[in-house]
Design a protein around this motif. Structure first.
Motif, PDB file in Angstrom:
ATOM      1  N   UNK A 172       4.339   5.438  -5.642  1.00 52.32           N
ATOM      2  CA  UNK A 172       4.361   5.433  -7.103  1.00 52.32           C
ATOM      3  C   UNK A 172       3.455   6.526  -7.657  1.00 52.32           C
ATOM      4  N   UNK A 173       2.262   6.664  -7.085  1.00 48.71           N
ATOM      5  CA  UNK A 173       1.348   7.697  -7.542  1.00 48.71           C
ATOM      6  C   UNK A 173       1.941   9.087  -7.399  1.00 48.71           C
ATOM      7  N   UNK A 174       2.618   9.331  -6.290  1.00 47.17           N
ATOM      8  CA  UNK A 174       3.246  10.635  -6.059  1.00 47.17           C
ATOM      9  C   UNK A 174       4.359  10.891  -7.072  1.00 47.17           C
ATOM     10  N   UNK A 175       5.203   9.877  -7.303  1.00 46.69           N
ATOM     11  CA  UNK A 175       6.315  10.038  -8.250  1.00 46.69           C
ATOM     12  C   UNK A 175       5.791  10.287  -9.656  1.00 46.69           C
ATOM     13  N   UNK A 176       4.771   9.524 -10.046  1.00 42.96           N
ATOM     14  CA  UNK A 176       4.222   9.672 -11.390  1.00 42.96           C
ATOM     15  C   UNK A 176       3.573  11.049 -11.569  1.00 42.96           C
ATOM     16  N   UNK A 177       2.875  11.520 -10.554  1.00 43.81           N
ATOM     17  CA  UNK A 177       2.270  12.839 -10.635  1.00 43.81           C
ATOM     18  C   UNK A 177       3.287  13.951 -10.669  1.00 43.81           C
TER      19      UNK A 177
ATOM     20  N   UNK B 246       0.832  -1.202   0.000  1.00 48.55           N
ATOM     21  CA  UNK B 246       0.000   0.000   0.000  1.00 48.55           C
ATOM     22  C   UNK B 246       0.869   1.256   0.000  1.00 48.55           C
ATOM     23  N   UNK B 247       1.889   1.275   0.833  1.00 45.62           N
ATOM     24  CA  UNK B 247       2.806   2.413   0.882  1.00 45.62           C
ATOM     25  C   UNK B 247       3.533   2.587  -0.447  1.00 45.62           C
ATOM     26  N   UNK B 248       3.924   1.474  -1.055  1.00 48.31           N
ATOM     27  CA  UNK B 248       4.638   1.507  -2.337  1.00 48.31           C
ATOM     28  C   UNK B 248       3.754   2.097  -3.431  1.00 48.31           C
ATOM     29  N   UNK B 249       2.480   1.675  -3.479  1.00 44.48           N
ATOM     30  CA  UNK B 249       1.565   2.163  -4.511  1.00 44.48           C
ATOM     31  C   UNK B 249       1.305   3.661  -4.341  1.00 44.48           C
TER      32      UNK B 249
END
Length: 431
Positions: A210-215, A204-207
């Motif tokens: 990932x969302x933050x990095x992609x944004x 959950x923390x990883x996902x």
């Protein structure tokens, strides 16, 4: 005709997955069938829409088709979770089983690389000849693309999918996972009784990260076409394998509930695919990106459990033809995009059609069966000999001869029937 039907009916049994000493779960191949069909519908639908635009550039009569196509990415998610499941389960079912990286890598290489290289070589010919499937906006040469594709590093090196078979990016991600798997499974087995809950928390923390990095950074092919983005799906597959080992017997006793779970999972699977289409699998807001990853994993989890343990779900996903399609999904995946491009360019674009809708229906009727048959041929003659140590031979000459003779007899009988009927009074309505 009965002889032809007999030969056709024998195909699933004759070319089912070869035995390799491990327990065979046909529903896993049924799940692979769902995954590859999702990819085929997406890629075929895109070509139908683009073909329709040639006849109706401004009308958009086929434009609405795009909005109702579930994105093929959801099929890739299911593929990745299946990979995590089937590779991890032997090591979780037998905790004392040693992890031998050399043996593991060799089996993966022997199973996957020869068909991959043959397909890559065949599909590169039109590009090198500048006949088909060559995008002239590329900033790299076909040779550079070919060499990177051979080494499974195209997305990482060139920040783009392969010039020859664009879906190869997902196979590159698979190979990256295989390289890490021995280390991952050793760590996972040492996590103890609470490893499922602990892994879900880390996941959950990883996902979210990932969302933050992609944004923050937007599209980057090395991120999009690499393991970093897709690792959660493989890990979730490992968790499914662990759940199956721990609670599989209890799930079988609740087959009715698993069937309901399958129905809910298929609905979520469709909704996740449609949501991915809306954002072209590239949701920029971090919350939306992470939510779509979570929804994709949840839908695939429900479908997998329902197919493996449901009564009706097990029967559906264990159907012989569905299992055969799942068994040869690797072959279909390798050949489908170049074949679709070739059929569209050489055949379908030359058809004298005036209606985009009729043209789309014709495309669908030609593309999907053609890809399935080509995948079957590639599977029988190329992939299957490499599948396992006990792989069966390619079709015997006698079987091919028998099928040809049966077809010839049926055509002769049919011609005679047509000639005979032509001498009889017509019974058509209004005659």
């Amino acid at each position: 005709m009965s002889r032809i039907m007999g030969v056709i009916e024998a195909i699933p049994a004759l070319y089912k997955r070869p035995k390799d000493g491990m327990a065979y779960n046909p529903q896993i191949d049924g799940l692979r069938c769902l995954a590859i069909l999702s990819v085929l519908v997406w890629h075929g639908g895109l070509r139908i829409v683009r073909h329709g635009e040639l006849l109706d550039p401004g009308g958009g009569r086929l434009e609405g088709l795009y909005a109702v196509l579930p994105h093929g990415e959801i099929g890739v998610v299911l593929f990745f979770m299946i990979s995590g499941l089937i590779i991890a389960r032997p090591f979780l079912g037998d905790p004392s089983r040693p992890v031998a990286p050399g043996k593991f890598y060799y089996r993966r290489f022997h199973r996957l690389y020869p068909p991959y290289l043959i397909a890559l070589g065949l599909c590169s010919i039109p590009v090198f000849l500048d006949v088909l499937h060559h995008n002239h906006t590329w900033r790299i040469t076909p040779t550079e693309s070919f060499l990177a594709s051979m080494a499974y590093v195209h997305g990482v090196v060139w920040n783009a999918p392969s010039m020859f078979i664009p879906p190869l990016w997902s196979l590159e991600v698979e190979v990256q996972f295989y390289l890490l798997f021995p280390m991952l499974i050793v760590i996972y087995r040492k996590m103890g009784a609470s490893r499922i809950a602990s892994t879900l928390a880390v996941l959950a923390l990883y996902v979210v990260t990932l969302g933050y990095i992609h944004g923050l950074y937007g599209f980057d092919g090395r991120f999009r076409f690499g393991l970093v983005t897709h690792l959660p799906y493989f890990i979730m597959g490992i968790i499914v394998a662990d759940l199956a080992e721990r609670h599989g017997a209890a799930a079988r006793r609740r087959a009715g509930e698993c069937d309901l779970l399958l129905c809910a999972g298929l609905v979520l699977f469709l909704l996740a695919g449609l949501a991915l289409t809306r954002v072209n699998a590239e949701a920029r807001p971090p919350v939306l990106y992470s939510a779509l990853q979570a929804l994709s994993m949840l839908s695939c989890l429900c479908v997998m459990v329902g197919a493996m343990y449901g009564r009706r779900g097990g029967a559906l996903f264990g159907n012989a033809w569905i299992c055969l399609t799942g068994t040869m999904c690797y072959s279909i995946y390798l050949v489908h995009v170049p074949l679709m491009e070739a059929i569209e360019t050489v055949v379908l674009h030359r058809l004298p059609a005036t209606s985009p809708v009729l043209l789309g229906m014709t495309d669908a009727a030609v593309l999907l069966p053609s890809v399935w048959l080509a995948g079957l041929g590639f599977y029988i003659f190329v992939e299957r000999p490499f599948m396992n140590r006990q792989a069966r031979p390619v079709p015997s000459a006698s079987l091919v001869t028998e099928a040809a003779l049966a077809a010839g007899t049926a055509l002769t009988d049919g011609a005679q029937a047509v000639v005979g009927s032509a001498t009889q009074p017509s019974s058509a309505p209004g005659s």
